[in-house]
Design a protein around this motif. Structure first.
Motif, PDB file in Angstrom:
ATOM      1  N   GLU A  18       1.889  11.694  17.210  1.00 34.88           N
ATOM      2  CA  GLU A  18       1.766  10.379  16.586  1.00 34.88           C
ATOM      3  C   GLU A  18       0.539   9.631  17.103  1.00 34.88           C
ATOM      4  O   GLU A  18      -0.109   8.886  16.358  1.00 34.88           O
ATOM      5  N   ALA A  55       2.007   4.956   0.766  1.00 34.71           N
ATOM      6  CA  ALA A  55       1.776   5.881   1.877  1.00 34.71           C
ATOM      7  C   ALA A  55       1.020   7.111   1.377  1.00 34.71           C
ATOM      8  O   ALA A  55       1.216   7.557   0.246  1.00 34.71           O
ATOM      9  N   THR A  56       0.150   7.643   2.221  1.00 36.54           N
ATOM     10  CA  THR A  56      -0.610   8.849   1.875  1.00 36.54           C
ATOM     11  C   THR A  56       0.347  10.026   1.701  1.00 36.54           C
ATOM     12  O   THR A  56       1.255  10.222   2.505  1.00 36.54           O
ATOM     13  N   PRO A  80      -6.419  16.340   7.020  1.00 40.49           N
ATOM     14  CA  PRO A  80      -6.548  15.142   7.840  1.00 40.49           C
ATOM     15  C   PRO A  80      -5.188  14.738   8.410  1.00 40.49           C
ATOM     16  O   PRO A  80      -4.149  14.966   7.769  1.00 40.49           O
ATOM     17  N   ALA A  81      -5.191  14.156   9.596  1.00 44.42           N
ATOM     18  CA  ALA A  81      -3.936  13.800  10.277  1.00 44.42           C
ATOM     19  C   ALA A  81      -3.013  12.967   9.397  1.00 44.42           C
ATOM     20  O   ALA A  81      -1.793  13.136   9.417  1.00 44.42           O
ATOM     21  N   ARG A  82      -3.591  12.084   8.589  1.00 41.41           N
ATOM     22  CA  ARG A  82      -2.755  11.180   7.773  1.00 41.41           C
ATOM     23  C   ARG A  82      -1.966  11.926   6.689  1.00 41.41           C
ATOM     24  O   ARG A  82      -1.020  11.378   6.123  1.00 41.41           O
ATOM     25  N   GLN A  83      -2.360  13.179   6.397  1.00 41.25           N
ATOM     26  CA  GLN A  83      -1.651  13.968   5.389  1.00 41.25           C
ATOM     27  C   GLN A  83      -0.695  14.992   5.999  1.00 41.25           C
ATOM     28  O   GLN A  83      -0.122  15.809   5.287  1.00 41.25           O
ATOM     29  N   LYS A  88       0.841  -1.197   0.000  1.00 43.56           N
ATOM     30  CA  LYS A  88       0.000   0.000   0.000  1.00 43.56           C
ATOM     31  C   LYS A  88       0.878   1.249   0.000  1.00 43.56           C
ATOM     32  O   LYS A  88       1.801   1.381   0.796  1.00 43.56           O
ATOM     33  N   GLY A 139      -2.315  10.247  15.030  1.00 44.35           N
ATOM     34  CA  GLY A 139      -2.198   9.808  13.640  1.00 44.35           C
ATOM     35  C   GLY A 139      -1.370  10.716  12.763  1.00 44.35           C
ATOM     36  O   GLY A 139      -1.397  10.612  11.530  1.00 44.35           O
ATOM     37  N   ILE A 140      -0.614  11.634  13.385  1.00 48.13           N
ATOM     38  CA  ILE A 140       0.238  12.568  12.644  1.00 48.13           C
ATOM     39  C   ILE A 140       1.649  11.998  12.552  1.00 48.13           C
ATOM     40  O   ILE A 140       2.294  11.759  13.580  1.00 48.13           O
ATOM     41  N   ARG A 141       2.112  11.752  11.337  1.00 47.03           N
ATOM     42  CA  ARG A 141       3.508  11.304  11.181  1.00 47.03           C
ATOM     43  C   ARG A 141       4.444  12.403  11.680  1.00 47.03           C
ATOM     44  O   ARG A 141       4.187  13.593  11.456  1.00 47.03           O
ATOM     45  N   ILE A 179       1.934  13.658   1.819  1.00 45.31           N
ATOM     46  CA  ILE A 179       1.913  14.730   2.822  1.00 45.31           C
ATOM     47  C   ILE A 179       1.549  16.038   2.124  1.00 45.31           C
ATOM     48  O   ILE A 179       2.160  16.413   1.116  1.00 45.31           O
TER      49      ILE A 179
END
Length: 215
Positions: free
Chosen positions: A180, A4-5, A162-165, A2, A183-185, A7
């Motif tokens: 983290e 990764a989303t 969104p946190a994933r971005q 998959k 959900g924040i890298r 940034i």
């Protein structure tokens, strides 16, 4: 595998990442030596009231009244404040890196920091941080400070990302862990070169991936 989303937004701390810390223990130690103050007493008073100042519930004038000018001094508030502000120094390589990444990758840039209003305003203006930062989620503006996770939730709402971005660059391990947890890298910033390498591994390269050594 998959993918990764991507940034789209970067959250940054100021102190320890873009600039030196604004008013940390070494800076207060220098101030105590310069103005011949009792450091231990100054530190006790500082720790009792600084959170309130950083949350925007005290002015700098009120903070200094509690920490330094609760008794007559042979120097003025203006002299002390000038010394206080002069402790801020830039990390030019990090400032330029973030400015380049914004343009190269079309990123939104948001500062998430604990700073008192007057010091925050001085640092933004002096080092022209607003030339590349889109929004400042400073504790003095939003009346909540790290490690409260709500400051990150506010930042996500303000950035409309969104946190994933989102990617967060911070030099304090606890704050990285809290981000983290939402959900924040995150990148735990130690120095320019290692942060460049971590950014590149996430697909965010500056100037064709070239890492510029600091002089």
């Amino acid at each position: 595998m998959k993918k990764a989303t991507a940034i789209t937004c970067v959250f940054l701390d100021i102190g320890g990442v873009l600039l030196t810390n604004g008013w940390d223990h070494p800076a207060r130690k220098r101030a105590a030596a310069n103005f011949k103050l009792e450091l231990a007493e100054m530190e006790d008073r500082h720790h009792l009231t600084f959170d309130t100042y950083e949350e925007g519930k005290l002015t700098l004038e009120e903070y200094l009244g509690r920490v330094v000018f609760y008794q007559k001094r042979p120097f003025t508030r203006a002299q002390f404040q000038r010394f206080m502000f002069a402790q801020s120094k830039p990390y030019p390589d990090m400032i330029e890196l973030v400015a380049q990444l914004k343009v190269r990758h079309g990123l939104k840039i948001a500062v998430v920091s604990n700073e008192g209003r007057e010091l925050n305003a001085y640092r933004i203006r002096k080092f022209k941080l607003d030339r590349f930062v889109d929004s400042f989620i400073s504790s003095c503006f939003v009346h909540v400070r790290k490690p409260d996770a709500d400051i990150f939730r506010l930042a996500l709402d303000i950035a409309q990302a969104p946190a994933r971005q989102v990617l967060y660059i911070e030099n304090t391990p606890m704050f990285v862990q809290i981000a983290e947890g939402l959900g924040i890298r995150s990148i735990l910033h130690a120095d320019y070169k290692s942060t460049c390498a971590k950014l590149a591994s996430l697909g965010l390269q500056n100037a064709e991936g070239v890492i510029h050594e600091t002089s």
